[in-house]
Design an enzyme around this catalytic site. Structure first.
Site, short mmCIF file in Angstrom:
data_model
loop_
_atom_site.label_atom_id
_atom_site.label_comp_id
_atom_site.label_asym_id
_atom_site.label_seq_id
_atom_site.Cartn_x
_atom_site.Cartn_y
_atom_site.Cartn_z
N TYR A 133 0.83 -1.21 0.00
CA TYR A 133 0.00 0.00 0.00
C TYR A 133 0.86 1.25 0.00
O TYR A 133 0.54 2.26 -0.66
CB TYR A 133 -0.93 0.00 1.21
CG TYR A 133 -1.80 1.24 1.30
CD1 TYR A 133 -2.71 1.55 0.30
CD2 TYR A 133 -1.70 2.11 2.38
CE1 TYR A 133 -3.50 2.69 0.36
CE2 TYR A 133 -2.49 3.25 2.47
CZ TYR A 133 -3.39 3.54 1.46
OH TYR A 133 -4.16 4.66 1.52
N ARG B 183 1.25 6.70 -6.95
CA ARG B 183 0.11 7.59 -7.17
C ARG B 183 0.52 9.05 -6.97
O ARG B 183 0.16 9.92 -7.77
CB ARG B 183 -1.03 7.22 -6.22
CG ARG B 183 -2.21 8.18 -6.25
CD ARG B 183 -3.40 7.67 -5.48
NE ARG B 183 -3.14 7.42 -4.08
CZ ARG B 183 -4.08 7.06 -3.19
NH1 ARG B 183 -5.34 6.90 -3.59
NH2 ARG B 183 -3.77 6.83 -1.92
N ARG C 274 -11.66 13.02 1.61
CA ARG C 274 -12.59 12.20 2.39
C ARG C 274 -13.94 12.04 1.67
O ARG C 274 -14.62 11.03 1.86
CB ARG C 274 -12.83 12.82 3.76
CG ARG C 274 -11.59 12.97 4.62
CD ARG C 274 -11.05 11.64 5.07
NE ARG C 274 -9.84 11.82 5.87
CZ ARG C 274 -9.06 10.83 6.26
NH1 ARG C 274 -9.36 9.59 5.94
NH2 ARG C 274 -7.98 11.07 6.98
N GLU D 85 -13.95 -1.35 6.75
CA GLU D 85 -13.95 -0.06 6.06
C GLU D 85 -15.30 0.08 5.35
O GLU D 85 -15.80 -0.89 4.77
CB GLU D 85 -12.79 0.01 5.07
CG GLU D 85 -12.73 1.31 4.26
CD GLU D 85 -11.44 1.44 3.47
OE1 GLU D 85 -10.37 1.14 4.05
OE2 GLU D 85 -11.50 1.80 2.28
#
Length: 277
Positions: free
Chosen positions: A93, A100, A163, A264
């Protein structure tokens, strides 16, 4: 996978849709407002996939600009062996975050979108996205540190996402809430307690909805990612009592970006716009 039934997600358009790009690793179709698509890149175990992540995101951003959908609204990242360290001890990750961020730093994306990043089987990164011609509003949670400001304890490069994202379309306002977990500030809370983690994630989602003038019960789609299959039944029972009874909710067994996170949740809400016609 994991003994669970297969699942397919479909998005429908009331207006004609055409393919704007089709190749072995990048497919996109769109109408006059929205572009849907998916992309993939190799990310084999113990292999530093940073360059492949960067190249995938660069190709995606180039596609959006080329076809006139410059605003990336929502993205889903399915990352193989997400918690496994590579040969240098860096979790997959965190490798993903490096690639990214490199693509974002080159100015090909105007904003960081709402996002989800969870584990998947295989050796390929799978990315799904929604983009559009209209700009979006990116929203943060007042009780969570923005992800791009996380301290180095969470990796050499912080995650790059908002978010939540809100988009105003001609007849509909859309709210996309990112994959949301039991995090306050930048720290995981209720370690080892799936019920406490569920309640914390739900409160984070409620606060995000509130910032757009919505209640939790105004959200109509939820996806729930559960790390351990044996905890799925309890999590479903807790959430069925807390989520809107009319909401469509899908559950998946998947690894999550931090090993101590057990659940999640992501959400979506759509509200109609009255045009007076």
């Amino acid at each position: 996978m994991n003994g669970l039934p297969s699942w397919m997600e479909s998005w429908y358009s009331a207006t004609p849709v055409q393919t704007v790009h089709c190749s072995a690793d990048l497919l996109a179709r769109g109408n006059q407002h929205v572009l849907w698509g998916c992309a993939s890149a190799p990310m084999a175990a113990n292999d530093n996939g940073q360059a492949n992540v960067k190249a995938l995101y660069q190709a995606l951003f180039g596609l959006l600009q080329q076809h006139g959908y410059p605003h990336l609204w929502r993205i889903w990242n399915f990352i193989p062996h997400i918690n496994q360290p590579d040969d240098h001890g860096l979790e997959t990750y965190r490798v993903f975050n490096l690639g990214r961020a490199e693509a974002l730093a080159q100015g090909m994306a105007r904003h960081m979108p709402a996002a989800t990043a969870v584990g998947c089987a295989g050796d390929a990164l799978q990315v799904y996205f929604l983009a559009g011609r209209a700009p979006s509003q990116h929203i943060e949670n007042p009780r969570q540190m923005p992800a791009w400001r996380y301290p180095p304890e969470h990796g050499p490069q912080p995650p790059s996402f908002a978010r939540a994202t809100q988009v105003a379309l001609p007849r509909q306002n859309l709210l996309f809430i990112s994959g949301t977990a039991s995090i306050i500030g930048h720290q995981t809370v209720y370690v080892g307690d799936w019920a406490g983690q569920c309640r914390t994630a739900l409160e984070n989602i409620r606060l995000m909805a509130q910032r757009t003038g919505r209640s939790l019960h105004a959200l109509d789609h939820f996806k729930v990612y559960v790390r351990h299959a044996h905890q799925l039944g309890g999590i479903q029972s807790l959430l069925q009592a807390a989520l809107p009874p009319t909401a469509k909710t899908a559950y998946f067994v998947a690894d999550i970006c931090r090993e101590e996170l057990l659940v999640e949740i992501e959400a979506m809400g759509a509200s109609s716009v009255f045009t007076g016609q």
